[in-house]
Each structure stands twice: as C-alpha cells, then as structure tokens.
Design an enzyme around this catalytic site. Structure first.
Site, mmCIF file in Angstrom:
data_model
loop_
_atom_site.group_PDB
_atom_site.id
_atom_site.type_symbol
_atom_site.label_atom_id
_atom_site.label_comp_id
_atom_site.label_asym_id
_atom_site.label_seq_id
_atom_site.Cartn_x
_atom_site.Cartn_y
_atom_site.Cartn_z
ATOM 1 C CE LYS A 104 -19.047 -0.519 27.291
ATOM 2 N NZ LYS A 104 -19.163 -1.946 27.271
ATOM 3 N N GLY A 127 -20.157 -0.637 17.139
ATOM 4 C CA GLY A 127 -20.966 -1.489 17.466
ATOM 5 C C GLY A 127 -22.200 -1.229 16.688
ATOM 6 C CB SER A 128 -25.763 -2.342 17.209
ATOM 7 O OG SER A 128 -26.349 -1.961 18.345
ATOM 8 C CD GLU A 169 -16.471 3.136 11.282
ATOM 9 O OE1 GLU A 169 -16.508 2.318 10.400
ATOM 10 O OE2 GLU A 169 -15.355 3.641 10.808
ATOM 11 C CB CYS A 200 -19.047 -4.859 11.023
ATOM 12 S SG CYS A 200 -17.112 -4.842 11.010
ATOM 13 C CD GLU A 223 -25.032 -6.075 12.279
ATOM 14 O OE1 GLU A 223 -25.312 -5.167 12.640
ATOM 15 O OE2 GLU A 223 -23.867 -5.944 11.259
HETATM 16 P P1 NAD Z 1 -24.116 -3.466 20.585
HETATM 17 O O1 NAD Z 1 -23.773 -1.700 19.938
HETATM 18 O O2 NAD Z 1 -24.764 -4.135 21.719
HETATM 19 O O3 NAD Z 1 -22.675 -2.670 22.184
HETATM 20 C C1 NAD Z 1 -21.149 -1.788 21.127
HETATM 21 C C2 NAD Z 1 -20.639 -1.549 22.561
HETATM 22 O O4 NAD Z 1 -21.672 -0.192 22.780
HETATM 23 C C3 NAD Z 1 -20.739 -1.841 23.723
HETATM 24 O O5 NAD Z 1 -19.689 -2.016 24.325
HETATM 25 C C4 NAD Z 1 -21.541 -1.677 24.555
HETATM 26 O O6 NAD Z 1 -21.523 -2.051 25.958
HETATM 27 C C5 NAD Z 1 -21.712 -0.548 24.440
HETATM 28 N N1 NAD Z 1 -23.253 0.164 24.657
HETATM 29 C C6 NAD Z 1 -24.624 -0.847 24.614
HETATM 30 N N2 NAD Z 1 -25.301 0.120 25.510
HETATM 31 C C7 NAD Z 1 -24.842 1.550 25.398
HETATM 32 C C8 NAD Z 1 -25.116 2.684 25.997
HETATM 33 N N3 NAD Z 1 -26.689 3.220 25.828
HETATM 34 N N4 NAD Z 1 -24.357 3.748 25.885
HETATM 35 C C9 NAD Z 1 -23.503 3.795 25.573
HETATM 36 N N5 NAD Z 1 -22.752 2.311 25.187
HETATM 37 C C10 NAD Z 1 -23.117 1.242 25.181
HETATM 38 O O7 NAD Z 1 -23.118 -3.765 19.478
HETATM 39 P P2 NAD Z 1 -22.649 -5.355 20.010
HETATM 40 O O8 NAD Z 1 -23.407 -6.107 19.564
HETATM 41 O O9 NAD Z 1 -21.186 -5.731 20.783
HETATM 42 O O10 NAD Z 1 -21.572 -5.516 18.265
HETATM 43 C C11 NAD Z 1 -21.873 -5.723 16.831
HETATM 44 C C12 NAD Z 1 -22.090 -4.344 16.529
HETATM 45 O O11 NAD Z 1 -21.271 -4.011 16.072
HETATM 46 C C13 NAD Z 1 -23.144 -4.723 14.590
HETATM 47 O O12 NAD Z 1 -23.304 -4.097 14.780
HETATM 48 C C14 NAD Z 1 -21.715 -4.763 13.868
HETATM 49 O O13 NAD Z 1 -22.571 -4.459 12.744
HETATM 50 C C15 NAD Z 1 -20.771 -3.931 14.565
HETATM 51 N N6 NAD Z 1 -19.396 -3.523 14.703
HETATM 52 C C16 NAD Z 1 -19.422 -2.104 13.340
HETATM 53 C C17 NAD Z 1 -18.298 -2.602 12.836
HETATM 54 C C18 NAD Z 1 -17.666 -1.474 11.477
HETATM 55 O O14 NAD Z 1 -16.890 -1.363 12.130
HETATM 56 N N7 NAD Z 1 -18.530 -0.891 11.230
HETATM 57 C C19 NAD Z 1 -16.945 -3.465 13.125
HETATM 58 C C20 NAD Z 1 -17.219 -4.298 14.167
HETATM 59 C C21 NAD Z 1 -18.452 -4.139 14.336
#
Ligand code: NAD
Length: 496
Positions: free
Chosen positions: A190, A243-244, A266, A301, A400
């Site tokens: 996804k 993600g976040s 992550e 990240c 962040e």
């Molecule tokens: P996000 O958490 O908003 O979204 C990440 C993913 O989750 C997207 O595909 C989104 O559609 C999905 N999502 C959102 N709400 C959801 C729900 N209720 N249920 C299931 N899936 C859902 O993050 P973003 O804005 O896409 O990315 C930025 C974040 O990613 C930052 O916090 C960054 O630090 C983190 N990140 C972490 C790493 C790591 O390896 N630790 C690497 C890259 C990015």
C-alpha cells in the site's frame, strides 16, 4: 540517457502512466471505480487518475495473496529459485531506471539526480541483496539429549501487507518486499496516496520477472480506507509499516482489534547531530550538518534536525553551517543540477511553514531560509531554514517537522549533550563528532538510537540493520535481521 531537463520532459511525453491497482497478476480499477488525482509538486501538473482502493479491493488482494501462498507456487520454491527470479526483478528495475526515477521525481518532488543515482539503484540493490542472502541462511539443530532431534526452522509468515510513506517511495517499499518475498511470503504493498506511481509500475516488472500472480499486489489509496482495511484484516499475518509515529500507534490498535497480526514499524525521528569542540574537521562537520537537513528537502526520517553544538565553538561553527546551507538551493526538480526539490504537497508545505512561524513565535532566531520560493514554476519549493537559540523544549526541537528546518542547540558539557540528545520521544538516529576515540564510543553507547554515526552523518548500506528505539519503532529493515520480521520460528521435536 537523459541529461537535461528537456530530455526528461521528452521521456515524460513518451510515457503512459498507469494508475490502476495490481491484484492477482493484473491491473484493475478499484472495485468501487473511485479514483483520486495525482498532481506533481514539481510544477503542479496533473499526472494520473489513480485507483482509490478500499476494503473490497483489500479483500480481493488478500484472497489472491493467500491462494498463491497456499498453492506453494512461490512459497514452495527452493530459495535458490526465488533468488533467481528476484535478481531478474532487480535487473528489470535497473533496465527501467530512467522511467522509474522520472515517476519518483514527478510524484513526490525529489531532485531527478537523486532519484536516478540513489532511489532506483538502492531499491534494486535491496532486492538483489535479499535474494542473494536467502539461499545462504541455514536453519538450526538444537543441542538436545541423544534420544531427541530438535529442529529449529524458519517458515514464511504467509500474507504480508506493507504500508509505506512518500519520502522514499521505492526504497521504503523495497526494504520490506525484498526480504518478505525472498523468504517466500505473498505481499501486498500500500503506497502512500502522495506517491503511488512507482509502486504501481514495478508490479508489472515483478510479473515480467516471473513472480507468480497473487504473490505481489499493489493497492493505491488512502490510509483511512485501504490502509485501515489491511491493518484490520483477519487474514493478513504481518503488517510492515513505515510512516509517522501517530499512525504507527493506530496500527497497533488495529492489530489488537483484529487478529493480533505482527506489526513492525519504522516511525518518526528527531535526530540529534552532536558536534564537540574537538571534532576532527569542523568544515566537514558543517557540510554534513547542512546535508543532514537539506537532503531530500528534509523529508527524511533520520534528518539531523537537532544540531547540538558545544558552546566554545558556536561562534565559528554556526557561520560555517549557514554558509554550507547556501549550497542547498531549491531548483526545478527535473533540472539535473538541482539538489533541493519540491515539498511533497501543499499540505506538507503549509505544515512546515507553520512550524517555522512557531519557531519564531517561541523566540528562536531564524538565521537563514524559511521562505517559499520559485512560485513561478507552479511547484512547491522552500528554502532550507536554520534556527539558532533553540531550547530543546521548544516545539521545533520536540516535534518531527519532516521538512528542511534545522534547530541549533548549544551545550556546555558531554553529560548535558547526551541528556539533550536523548531527551526526545524518538530514538531513530544520531551523529557525534569528536576526535577522542574513547568519548566517541562512550557517547555512542549512551545514545538511545538505532543508528549512530561518528564523524559522519547518514552512513549505511544493506549490510547493517536500520530502525528505531523508543517511539521511532520496532524491528529492523535491511541486513539479515530483516528476515526476522517475515519468518516464524518453529521447533520440531523428533523422538529417536
Ligand atoms: P503517515 O504516517 O502519514 O503515512 C504513512 C502511510 O500510512 C501512508 O501510506 C498512509 O496512507 C498510511 N496511513 C495513514 N493513515 C492510516 C490509517 N489510519 N490506517 C492505515 N494506514 C494509514 O506518514 P507519511 O507522511 O507518509 O511519512 C512521513 C513519516 O514517515 C515521518 O514520520 C517519517 O519519519 C516516517 N518515516 C520513517 C522512516 C523510518 O525508517 N523510520 C522512513 C521514512 C519515513
């Protein structure tokens, strides 16, 4: 070979962008027929109507993935056979690297030179590395009494769903599907709704490489629809997330409310980059500090977003960082000379600008940058910003931002530096600059972070695990440790 902006434009004109989901070996529209518009942050151009999948599509993809898994068409192959197919997949990604780099840049705004030199090769390398590892990992025999044989074996978990972000769309996805597929699982990807195009494109390359239908599926769409459906699904065995932190917490709840699927995450970061007065080369440290916040528009990240500087060098060191940041200049993302591209979308740009205002309101001193620029391109560009006089309790140091905003914090002692570095809900990465070997080791040991860099920032390759302490997540991507996420351990006792 595309070397100029007009070469890239020409390549773009020759492409027909695919926006459909990929389920059970074919491209299909969302069951509901719904789509969303994919716009480019580079210049605002319309790219594609993308399938907005939801629960019905998640059900179809999970069924296809389960059928493929149970049939043994992939899970039952010898690891060496999966290896060969995955290496073909990696080769196909490289053979299409210009197209993939172009899609990545247009979709999420990163500089085309980075997409071509970093993102696409790194994704191919993750696949190749995991493929090459899988027929070299042995299982174990337990040291049992003579009348027993204890076999400790690893098995694929079954159906793996991965939910990934937009900042490194291909790389983040490949860190998950490469080990998961190598281990014999079926996979559902996804991608972020902000960057679905490369995930959709590589599904066809996976099939072309010989990955059987149903084994690799792609569901573009929103988190609250298809992401949630996958996280709540009773037949998804493992959920791998990048993600976040806020969404990571929500996914843990979904797992608890459904089938207790394994959830690996992550998540976010607010990494400290600590520069001591005895750093071996202040110029190199300043350049690294600038790169640590400006690379990929700060949408990293592990961005070194908190720069901790020892008080005795602050007056010489901070001007060096301000100077080094001047080399990071926003430009049209399709221009090969650009090293700072566009912010992913208008919402994210607004969010970053809001943090810059909060920094000013809370009394931090904006030394440079922080303005929107290049509006005439129709794109979303922002000058990297550097704040001095930041206290670690201020919002810009605690939260962040996920944009190019650097907070400089001054410290007086090693103990204080370690306290500030660890005084965060996150624990993803950290940097430390000193020529004192003993101090470097002691400080690295004290840091609560998954990656520590000494006299450099952001090193790493497929050989070392990557992931976070504390609210930066659990489990590790990359290296042989990544296979732990995608395999179950079984103990089989045979009475002799
Ligand atoms: P996000 O958490 O908003 O979204 C990440 C993913 O989750 C997207 O595909 C989104 O559609 C999905 N999502 C959102 N709400 C959801 C729900 N209720 N249920 C299931 N899936 C859902 O993050 P973003 O804005 O896409 O990315 C930025 C974040 O990613 C930052 O916090 C960054 O630090 C983190 N990140 C972490 C790493 C790591 O390896 N630790 C690497 C890259 C990015």
């Amino acid at each position: 070979m595309s070397t100029t902006r007009s070469d890239w434009e020409q390549l773009y004109q020759s492409l027909t962008l695919e926006g459909r989901a990929f389920i059970d070996g074919q491209y299909v529209p969302a069951a509901s027929g719904a789509t969303f518009e994919c716009l480019s942050p580079v210049d605002g151009r319309f790219l594609a109507n993308v399938a907005s999948t939801d629960e019905a599509d998640a059900n179809a993809a999970v069924s296809a993935a389960r059928r493929a898994f149970e049939s043994g068409v992939w899970s039952g192959l010898a690891p060496a056979q999966r290896k060969r197919t995955l290496i073909r997949f990696a080769d196909l990604i490289l053979a299409n690297q210009e197209e993939l780099a172009l899609l990545e840049t247009l979709d999420m705004g990163k500089p085309i030179s980075d997409a071509l030199a970093i993102d696409v090769p790194a994704a191919a390398n993750a696949i190749r590395w995991s493929a090459e590892a899988i027929d070299k990992i042995y299982d174990e025999v337990a040291p049992t009494p003579h009348d027993q044989l204890g076999l400790i074996t690893r098995e694929p978990v079954g159906v793996v769903a991965a939910i990934v972000p937009w900042n490194f769309p291909l790389i983040m996805a490949s860190w998950k599907f490469a080990p998961a597929l190598a281990a014999g699982n079926s996979f559902i990807l996804k991608p972020s709704e902000k960057s679905p195009l490369t995930a959709i494109r590589i599904a066809q390359l996976a099939l072309q490489a010989g990955i059987p239908k149903g084994v690799f599926n792609v569901l573009p769409g929103y988190g609250h629809t298809v992401g949630k459906a996958l996280a709540l699904h009773m037949d998804v065995d493992t959920l791998a997330f990048t993600g976040s932190t806020a969404i990571a917490k929500q996914l843990l709840i979904y797992a608890g409310q459904s089938n207790m699927k394994r959830v690996w995450m992550e998540a976010g970061g607010k990494s400290a980059n600590v520069v001591f007065a005895d750093a071996p080369d202040l110029q190199a440290a300043a350049q690294a500090a600038a790169g640590a916040i400006a690379f990929n528009q700060g949408e990293v990240c592990t961005a070194g977003s908190r720069l901790l500087v020892e008080r005795s060098i602050r007056d010489t060191f901070i001007p060096l960082v301000v100077e080094a940041l001047k080399a990071w200049k926003p430009g049209h993302a399709l221009d090969p000379a650009t090293n700072v591209g566009a912010i992913v979308d208008a919402r994210q740009l607004e969010n970053v600008l809001r943090y810059i205002q909060i920094g000013k309101d809370q009394g931090a001193h904006l030394l440079a940058g922080g303005n929107r620029t290049l509006q005439d391109t129709g794109g979303l560009y922002l000058e990297p910003a550097i704040f001095d006089g930041v206290d670690n309790a201020m919002t810009i140091a605690a939260e962040e931002i996920f944009g190019p905003v650097l907070s400089v914090i001054t410290f007086d002692s090693t103990e204080q530096a370690l306290h500030i570095a660890n005084d965060s809900i996150f624990g993803l990465a950290a940097g430390v600059w000193t020529r004192d070997l003993s101090k470097a080791h002691t400080f690295a040991r004290g840091l609560r972070a998954g990656s520590v860099w000494v006299n450099q920032y952001d090193g790493g390759d497929m050989t070392a695990p990557f992931g976070g302490f504390k609210q930066s997540g659990n489990g590790r991507d990359k290296s042989l440790h990544a296979f732990d996420k995608y395999t179950e351990l079984k103990a089989t006792w045979i009475k002799l």
